[in-house]
Motif scaffolding. Structure first.
Motif, mmCIF file in Angstrom:
data_model
loop_
_atom_site.group_PDB
_atom_site.id
_atom_site.type_symbol
_atom_site.label_atom_id
_atom_site.label_comp_id
_atom_site.label_asym_id
_atom_site.label_seq_id
_atom_site.Cartn_x
_atom_site.Cartn_y
_atom_site.Cartn_z
ATOM 1 N N ASP A 21 9.429 7.989 10.487
ATOM 2 C CA ASP A 21 7.810 8.351 10.455
ATOM 3 C C ASP A 21 6.854 7.217 10.747
ATOM 4 O OD1 ASP A 21 8.335 10.850 9.479
ATOM 5 O OD2 ASP A 21 8.776 9.820 7.475
ATOM 6 N N ILE A 22 7.753 6.206 11.787
ATOM 7 C CA ILE A 22 6.758 4.927 12.181
ATOM 8 C C ILE A 22 5.372 5.557 13.047
ATOM 9 C CG2 ILE A 22 7.998 5.120 14.382
ATOM 10 C CD1 ILE A 22 6.840 2.025 12.322
ATOM 11 N N ALA A 23 5.166 6.620 13.499
ATOM 12 C CA ALA A 23 4.164 6.737 14.090
ATOM 13 C C ALA A 23 2.829 7.136 13.167
ATOM 14 C CB ALA A 23 4.244 8.107 15.083
ATOM 15 N N GLU A 24 3.384 7.895 12.115
ATOM 16 C CA GLU A 24 2.507 8.327 11.038
ATOM 17 C C GLU A 24 2.134 6.835 10.183
ATOM 18 O OE1 GLU A 24 -0.170 10.618 8.873
ATOM 19 O OE2 GLU A 24 1.151 11.222 10.657
ATOM 20 N N ALA A 25 2.817 5.941 10.107
ATOM 21 C CA ALA A 25 2.435 4.681 9.496
ATOM 22 C C ALA A 25 1.409 3.884 10.310
ATOM 23 C CB ALA A 25 3.783 3.854 9.469
ATOM 24 N N HIS A 26 1.582 4.151 11.702
ATOM 25 C CA HIS A 26 0.721 3.591 12.733
ATOM 26 C C HIS A 26 -0.658 3.969 12.264
ATOM 27 C CE1 HIS A 26 2.671 0.642 15.705
ATOM 28 N NE2 HIS A 26 3.409 0.868 14.668
ATOM 29 N N ARG A 27 -0.634 5.452 12.332
ATOM 30 C CA ARG A 27 -2.017 6.275 12.211
ATOM 31 C C ARG A 27 -2.607 5.928 10.791
ATOM 32 N NH1 ARG A 27 1.459 10.625 14.047
ATOM 33 N NH2 ARG A 27 1.045 10.867 16.098
ATOM 34 N N HIS A 28 -1.797 5.725 9.723
ATOM 35 C CA HIS A 28 -2.604 5.099 8.691
ATOM 36 C C HIS A 28 -3.106 3.799 8.467
ATOM 37 C CE1 HIS A 28 -2.715 5.271 4.007
ATOM 38 N NE2 HIS A 28 -2.029 4.164 4.194
ATOM 39 N N MET A 29 -2.438 2.781 9.577
ATOM 40 C CA MET A 29 -3.164 1.634 9.389
ATOM 41 C C MET A 29 -4.429 1.496 10.266
ATOM 42 S SD MET A 29 -1.762 -2.013 10.851
ATOM 43 C CE MET A 29 -1.097 -2.782 9.133
ATOM 44 N N GLU A 30 -4.595 2.319 11.598
ATOM 45 C CA GLU A 30 -5.457 2.608 12.541
ATOM 46 C C GLU A 30 -6.545 3.298 11.754
ATOM 47 O OE1 GLU A 30 -3.876 2.463 16.942
ATOM 48 O OE2 GLU A 30 -3.551 4.514 15.820
ATOM 49 N N ALA A 31 -6.550 3.963 10.740
ATOM 50 C CA ALA A 31 -7.753 4.666 9.951
ATOM 51 C C ALA A 31 -8.046 3.784 8.967
ATOM 52 C CB ALA A 31 -7.064 5.931 9.151
ATOM 53 N N ASN A 32 -7.520 2.481 9.142
ATOM 54 C CA ASN A 32 -8.102 1.478 7.953
ATOM 55 C C ASN A 32 -7.961 2.064 6.389
ATOM 56 O OD1 ASN A 32 -8.652 -0.657 9.806
ATOM 57 N ND2 ASN A 32 -10.734 0.567 10.107
ATOM 58 N N LYS A 33 -6.856 3.009 6.160
ATOM 59 C CA LYS A 33 -6.672 3.170 4.913
ATOM 60 C C LYS A 33 -5.778 2.613 3.822
ATOM 61 C CE LYS A 33 -6.633 8.180 6.381
ATOM 62 N NZ LYS A 33 -5.728 9.421 6.414
ATOM 63 N N ASN A 34 -5.162 1.516 4.324
ATOM 64 C CA ASN A 34 -4.167 0.553 3.503
ATOM 65 C C ASN A 34 -5.067 -0.419 2.775
ATOM 66 O OD1 ASN A 34 -4.517 -0.373 6.465
ATOM 67 N ND2 ASN A 34 -3.399 -2.029 5.503
ATOM 68 N N ASP A 88 0.785 -1.006 0.046
ATOM 69 C CA ASP A 88 0.081 -0.019 0.037
ATOM 70 C C ASP A 88 0.977 1.282 0.107
ATOM 71 O OD1 ASP A 88 -2.709 1.642 0.929
ATOM 72 O OD2 ASP A 88 -1.042 2.002 2.266
ATOM 73 N N SER A 89 1.908 1.433 0.752
ATOM 74 C CA SER A 89 2.743 2.507 1.124
ATOM 75 C C SER A 89 4.008 2.015 1.647
ATOM 76 C CB SER A 89 1.902 3.553 1.925
ATOM 77 O OG SER A 89 1.293 3.036 3.116
ATOM 78 N N THR A 90 4.873 2.966 1.869
ATOM 79 C CA THR A 90 6.182 2.838 2.310
ATOM 80 C C THR A 90 6.347 4.088 3.258
ATOM 81 O OG1 THR A 90 7.497 3.619 0.385
ATOM 82 C CG2 THR A 90 7.077 1.374 0.681
ATOM 83 N N PHE A 91 7.144 4.169 4.430
ATOM 84 C CA PHE A 91 7.332 5.144 5.361
ATOM 85 C C PHE A 91 8.808 4.748 5.795
ATOM 86 C CE2 PHE A 91 2.883 4.892 5.377
ATOM 87 C CZ PHE A 91 2.374 6.155 5.862
ATOM 88 N N ASN A 92 9.487 5.990 5.924
ATOM 89 C CA ASN A 92 10.917 5.977 6.537
ATOM 90 C C ASN A 92 10.684 5.578 8.198
ATOM 91 O OD1 ASN A 92 12.327 6.362 4.443
ATOM 92 N ND2 ASN A 92 12.090 8.638 4.638
#
Length: 363
Positions: A334-347, A327-331
């Motif tokens: 930016d691990i916190a932003e990656a967690h937020r992305h999953m918690e929002a069910n966006k992936n 779905d996406s890649t993060f550095n």
């Protein structure tokens, strides 16, 4: 985007390793001092693990997120006793150091991917050699990081637990998730018929491109009616369920006589009300429950061997018939932003974290 970088004190956790004064023996890792939200993820330097007997130290190029990571961050899913308390259940990278007693012929710089009990959100991780797999030559390490946890989970549920057979209908909940996208492809590989649920038309379209024969938007319709219509009233022979309580009535309604309902998560809650046992009994249904992280090393070794034999070669076919969906890649910062992305069910597919910037990654 807010970056996190806390490099002050060390978080030793459960590493049981002596503290190295040499800067070269340290590594960056994501730690959680206080359970809570994504803002509680702290990036700092900790001692680099040393490989024990039969273990291999991997230089991590990429890891990937799993729902279990979110639970562990909140303090709801601790690692098994004796395992690293650093979050992360899978990695891809290169062999750095061979521990004593390694037998399988691994060499430094070999490209590998590995299933973990923990420790993946770090620059190095030490892993029993039996949990390593070679990365298919046509995949990058970023792609390979999306394979171990999701694909081994899906393979385990279908082969070891449900024992899916050719021609059977398999209902896959969360069809656009990491496990869901893996399961769709494996069901097709095994000659069975995948149907899915998802929460948006975009996710359903992606699932159908991967091979789903039908898809049902659980937010807009009762998926049980769709399954019954698709199967001519016979129902699904296998259900892969990571939702749990919220779906139980529709799951039983969707289940074929003598069907297998495989529960591997409870994203929709654990409580339920109603006549579950009576309705399940009337279908002669099998309720099978499974987790992977808590399994023994022997079980995981046998799972990896079976997956490597029956599925892994199909990632290298020309054209490859199996592929990890990213779905996406993060550095790492930016691990916190990656967690937020999953918690929002966006992936749709896996969320990958690059330890090494992609332009530096060994292809």
């Amino acid at each position: 985007m807010n970056h996190i970088l806390h490099t002050g004190r060390l978080s030793l956790g459960n590493t049981n390793q002596r503290c190295y004064s040499s800067f070269s023996k340290m590594m960056r890792a994501v730690c959680v001092d206080v359970p809570g939200g994504p803002e509680n993820l702290l990036l700092r330097r900790v001692p680099r693990p040393q490989p024990k007997d039969g273990e291999i130290l991997i230089k991590v190029h990429a890891t990937a997120l799993n729902r279990a990571d979110l639970l562990q961050r909140r303090g709801l899913y601790p690692p098994p006793a004796g395992e690293s308390d650093i979050i992360g259940l899978e990695v891809a990278g290169t062999v750095d150091t061979l521990g004593p007693g390694v037998k399988r012929g691994w060499r430094p710089d070999d490209r590998v991917m590995a299933l973990l009990c923990g420790g993946g959100y770090a620059e190095y991780v030490s892993v029993p050699e039996d949990l390593l797999m070679s990365v298919p030559p046509n995949l990058t390490l970023c792609q390979a990081a999306a394979i171990p946890e999701a694909w081994l989970t899906a393979f385990q549920l279908l082969v070891f637990i449900a024992q899916v057979k050719e021609g059977e209908v398999v209902l896959v909940h969360a069809g656009a998730s990491g496990v869901g996208t893996s399961a769709i492809q494996l069901v097709r590989l095994f000659g069975a018929v995948p149907v899915v649920t998802a929460g948006s038309s975009e996710k359903l379209k992606m699932a159908e491109k991967l091979g789903a024969a039908a898809g049902f938007n659980y937010k807009e319709e009762r998926f049980s009616q769709g399954v019954q219509h698709f199967t001519g009233g016979k129902g699904a022979n296998v259900i892969l369920d990571c939702i749990g309580g919220a779906n139980w009535e529709q799951n039983v309604s969707s289940l074929a006589v003598d069907g297998r309902w495989v529960l591997y998560g409870t994203m929709g809650g654990r409580g339920l009300e109603g006549d579950l046992l009576g309705k399940l009994l009337s279908k002669r249904g099998h309720l099978l429950c499974s987790l992977l992280r808590s399994r023994s090393l022997q079980y995981k070794t046998e799972l990896i061997q079976a997956f490597s034999s029956r599925a892994l070669p199909y990632f290298s076919d020309q054209p490859a018939s199996l592929k990890p969906v990213i779905d996406s890649t993060f550095n790492l910062e930016d691990i916190a932003e990656a967690h937020r992305h999953m918690e929002a069910n966006k992936n749709m597919g896996k969320i990958v974290i690059n330890m090494i910037p992609q332009k530096q990654e060994t292809q």
